[in-house]
Write an enzyme that holds these catalytic residues in place. Sequence first.
Site, PDB file in Angstrom:
ATOM      1  N   ASP A   1      -7.989  -5.351   0.443  1.00 54.60           N
ATOM      2  CA  ASP A   1      -8.591  -6.207  -0.574  1.00 54.60           C
ATOM      3  C   ASP A   1      -8.044  -7.615  -0.609  1.00 54.60           C
ATOM      4  OD1 ASP A   1     -10.631  -4.688  -1.505  1.00 54.60           O
ATOM      5  OD2 ASP A   1      -9.307  -3.435  -2.690  1.00 54.60           O
TER       6      ASP A   1
ATOM      7  N   HIS B   1       0.854  -1.192   0.000  1.00 56.27           N
ATOM      8  CA  HIS B   1       0.000   0.000   0.000  1.00 56.27           C
ATOM      9  C   HIS B   1       0.890   1.241   0.000  1.00 56.27           C
ATOM     10  CE1 HIS B   1      -3.153   2.823   1.085  1.00 56.27           C
ATOM     11  NE2 HIS B   1      -3.972   1.905   0.648  1.00 56.27           N
TER      12      HIS B   1
HETATM   13  N1  ACO Z   1       4.141  -7.698  -4.856  1.00 56.85           N
HETATM   14  C1  ACO Z   1       5.466  -7.681  -5.085  1.00 56.85           C
HETATM   15  N2  ACO Z   1       6.214  -6.559  -4.973  1.00 56.85           N
HETATM   16  C2  ACO Z   1       5.599  -5.429  -4.638  1.00 56.85           C
HETATM   17  C3  ACO Z   1       4.205  -5.377  -4.380  1.00 56.85           C
HETATM   18  C4  ACO Z   1       3.477  -6.576  -4.488  1.00 56.85           C
HETATM   19  N3  ACO Z   1       2.154  -6.582  -4.268  1.00 56.85           N
HETATM   20  N4  ACO Z   1       3.849  -4.105  -4.057  1.00 56.85           N
HETATM   21  C5  ACO Z   1       4.969  -3.391  -4.103  1.00 56.85           C
HETATM   22  N5  ACO Z   1       6.046  -4.177  -4.449  1.00 56.85           N
HETATM   23  C6  ACO Z   1       7.442  -3.753  -4.565  1.00 56.85           C
HETATM   24  C7  ACO Z   1       7.664  -2.954  -5.835  1.00 56.85           C
HETATM   25  O1  ACO Z   1       8.082  -3.777  -6.885  1.00 56.85           O
HETATM   26  C8  ACO Z   1       8.716  -1.971  -5.398  1.00 56.85           C
HETATM   27  O2  ACO Z   1       9.963  -2.628  -5.438  1.00 56.85           O
HETATM   28  P1  ACO Z   1      11.317  -1.800  -5.789  1.00 56.85           P
HETATM   29  O3  ACO Z   1      11.460  -0.783  -4.685  1.00 56.85           O
HETATM   30  O4  ACO Z   1      12.383  -2.837  -5.786  1.00 56.85           O
HETATM   31  O5  ACO Z   1      11.072  -1.166  -7.122  1.00 56.85           O
HETATM   32  C9  ACO Z   1       8.395  -1.701  -3.938  1.00 56.85           C
HETATM   33  O6  ACO Z   1       7.680  -2.862  -3.472  1.00 56.85           O
HETATM   34  C10 ACO Z   1       7.520  -0.473  -3.722  1.00 56.85           C
HETATM   35  O7  ACO Z   1       6.379  -0.600  -4.533  1.00 56.85           O
HETATM   36  P2  ACO Z   1       5.727   0.584  -5.327  1.00 56.85           P
HETATM   37  O8  ACO Z   1       4.944   0.045  -6.469  1.00 56.85           O
HETATM   38  O9  ACO Z   1       6.771   1.627  -5.610  1.00 56.85           O
HETATM   39  O10 ACO Z   1       4.752   1.158  -4.228  1.00 56.85           O
HETATM   40  P3  ACO Z   1       3.535   2.096  -4.495  1.00 56.85           P
HETATM   41  O11 ACO Z   1       3.256   2.791  -3.223  1.00 56.85           O
HETATM   42  O12 ACO Z   1       3.777   2.926  -5.693  1.00 56.85           O
HETATM   43  O13 ACO Z   1       2.361   1.069  -4.881  1.00 56.85           O
HETATM   44  C11 ACO Z   1       0.598  -0.499  -4.657  1.00 56.85           C
HETATM   45  C12 ACO Z   1       1.428   0.598  -3.968  1.00 56.85           C
HETATM   46  C13 ACO Z   1       0.101  -0.009  -6.010  1.00 56.85           C
HETATM   47  C14 ACO Z   1      -0.620  -0.810  -3.802  1.00 56.85           C
HETATM   48  C15 ACO Z   1       1.477  -1.756  -4.836  1.00 56.85           C
HETATM   49  O14 ACO Z   1       1.897  -2.227  -3.565  1.00 56.85           O
HETATM   50  C16 ACO Z   1       0.746  -2.877  -5.590  1.00 56.85           C
HETATM   51  O15 ACO Z   1       0.765  -2.890  -6.822  1.00 56.85           O
HETATM   52  N6  ACO Z   1       0.090  -3.819  -4.857  1.00 56.85           N
HETATM   53  C17 ACO Z   1      -0.670  -4.867  -5.502  1.00 56.85           C
HETATM   54  C18 ACO Z   1      -2.029  -4.322  -5.957  1.00 56.85           C
HETATM   55  C19 ACO Z   1      -2.966  -4.061  -4.811  1.00 56.85           C
HETATM   56  O16 ACO Z   1      -3.154  -4.874  -3.921  1.00 56.85           O
HETATM   57  N7  ACO Z   1      -3.616  -2.881  -4.854  1.00 56.85           N
HETATM   58  C20 ACO Z   1      -4.630  -2.481  -3.856  1.00 56.85           C
HETATM   59  C21 ACO Z   1      -4.172  -1.315  -3.065  1.00 56.85           C
HETATM   60  S1  ACO Z   1      -5.301  -0.943  -1.793  1.00 56.85           S
HETATM   61  C22 ACO Z   1      -6.571  -0.185  -2.596  1.00 56.85           C
HETATM   62  O17 ACO Z   1      -6.426   0.571  -3.485  1.00 56.85           O
HETATM   63  C23 ACO Z   1      -7.862  -0.492  -2.117  1.00 56.85           C
END
Ligand code: ACO
Length: 429
Positions: free
Chosen positions: A370, A313
């Site tokens: 979620d 998140h």
């Molecule tokens: N699985 C694997 N790796 C992940 C995940 C994941 N679910 N989420 C983040 N990471 C990693 C990224 O690859 C990144 O790695 P890096 O630093 O080596 O590049 C690091 O963790 C940070 O992730 P970001 O994408 O930069 O974080 P951001 O805050 O931009 O994104 C998000 C947050 C979109 C929720 C992300 O964690 C994600 O895609 N999660 C899966 C989708 C999801 O569950 N979304 C629901 C969110 S809650 C809602 O909206 C109700």
Amino acid sequence: MTQETLSIRNNSTGEEADFDLLKGTIGTPVIDVSSLNKKMGLFTYDPGFMSTSSCKSAITYIDGEQGILLYRGYPIDQLAEKCSFLEVAYLLMNGDLANTQQQQHFEHEIGQHAMLHEAMRSFIDGFHYDAHPMAMMVGIVGSLSAFYHSELDMNDPEHRRISAMRLLAKMPVMAAACYRHSIGYPFVYPRADLSYCENFLNMMFSLPSQKYIDKDNYIDPVAVKALNLLFILHADHEQNASTSTVRLASSTGANPYACIAAGIGALWGPAHGGANEAVLSMLEEIGTVDRIPEFIEKAKDKNDPFRLMGFGHRVYKNFDPRATIIRKACHEVLESMSGSDPLFDLALELEQYALKDDYFIEKKLYPNVDFYSGIIYKALNIPVDMFTVMFTIARTSGWVSHWLEMMAESGQRISRPRQIYTGNELRHL
Ligand code: ACO
């Protein structure tokens, strides 16, 4: 009281200017850079708004490190335990919880606005039977601006309030209509004698053979309670992508129904509200506990686009308080309704596995709201492609609250970010 300021110095030119530090009631102080360009001829660069506040708001507060979520100052767990969704919606929209009379009046008004214009039925009929319900919702909600355009004076607070009430009231009716259209069943009208969540279940599943309603009009209270809970947990989440989209669209003075339709479009993506649908697909793909390590490795592999859906998140870096509440509710709902669900057992195992993995620990990736919500929706017989629509119903309360808050502010400006131009310099044909 002394005004706190912060200096920004351009190390190339030595030029320096002071900027105000703004503080909310609680939370991280914010540098007011609105005069940066005027004072220093510079813009800020912050893709994804990692460090940027876009507005002032008194609706929802999140402390991502501590896992705190407050609606109008009340902790989410207390609201989830003690309130109905419509009590929370009133709170979000009006700032305080209603007394009994105010709440009755609010719910009566919601009932009165629930009916859809009959012409909307032919609009819905125009969609192909296999249209994704989120695609239908974007279109149908946007179309409300055609039904209620001429009577809307955006400068009149009462007109704005009625628009917000209409959206909240009609959202479950439109959602159920989309579902009924997809299965070819006739629409079911909302009923004045049913609560918001009962009405939704009735409009979705009203057939003698369905489990929610028996011949005495009995609707399973466990299903109603679970729906109320999920709607409360999804009701608002401050300046998330869809709420920011609603605010951005609203800043142009656009019709509120069109602005909420824009928010629905933003919510649909798998990185946001589409995650609940994606989690279920992912769990089904993983299938069995022994395949968990394989998928954890895929999630960690930079060359693989797969992410563990329902994990991570932007704001929560410790735990998502909503996930904790939902995990508990999953146990209760499954015990009471369907006994068990192998996908829930798989989700529990997957969570434990990921939480022990260094990659997820280092990056502070925890289950979000979620990760478990889809399992409850599944137990309620809500089809998977309706999961994000369920989120839409709940989040409408937050969207309209933000819209009302924003429209009541004086000195509104159109939202218009800057860019770093990386194209060609001036050239001639
Ligand atoms: N699985 C694997 N790796 C992940 C995940 C994941 N679910 N989420 C983040 N990471 C990693 C990224 O690859 C990144 O790695 P890096 O630093 O080596 O590049 C690091 O963790 C940070 O992730 P970001 O994408 O930069 O974080 P951001 O805050 O931009 O994104 C998000 C947050 C979109 C929720 C992300 O964690 C994600 O895609 N999660 C899966 C989708 C999801 O569950 N979304 C629901 C969110 S809650 C809602 O909206 C109700």
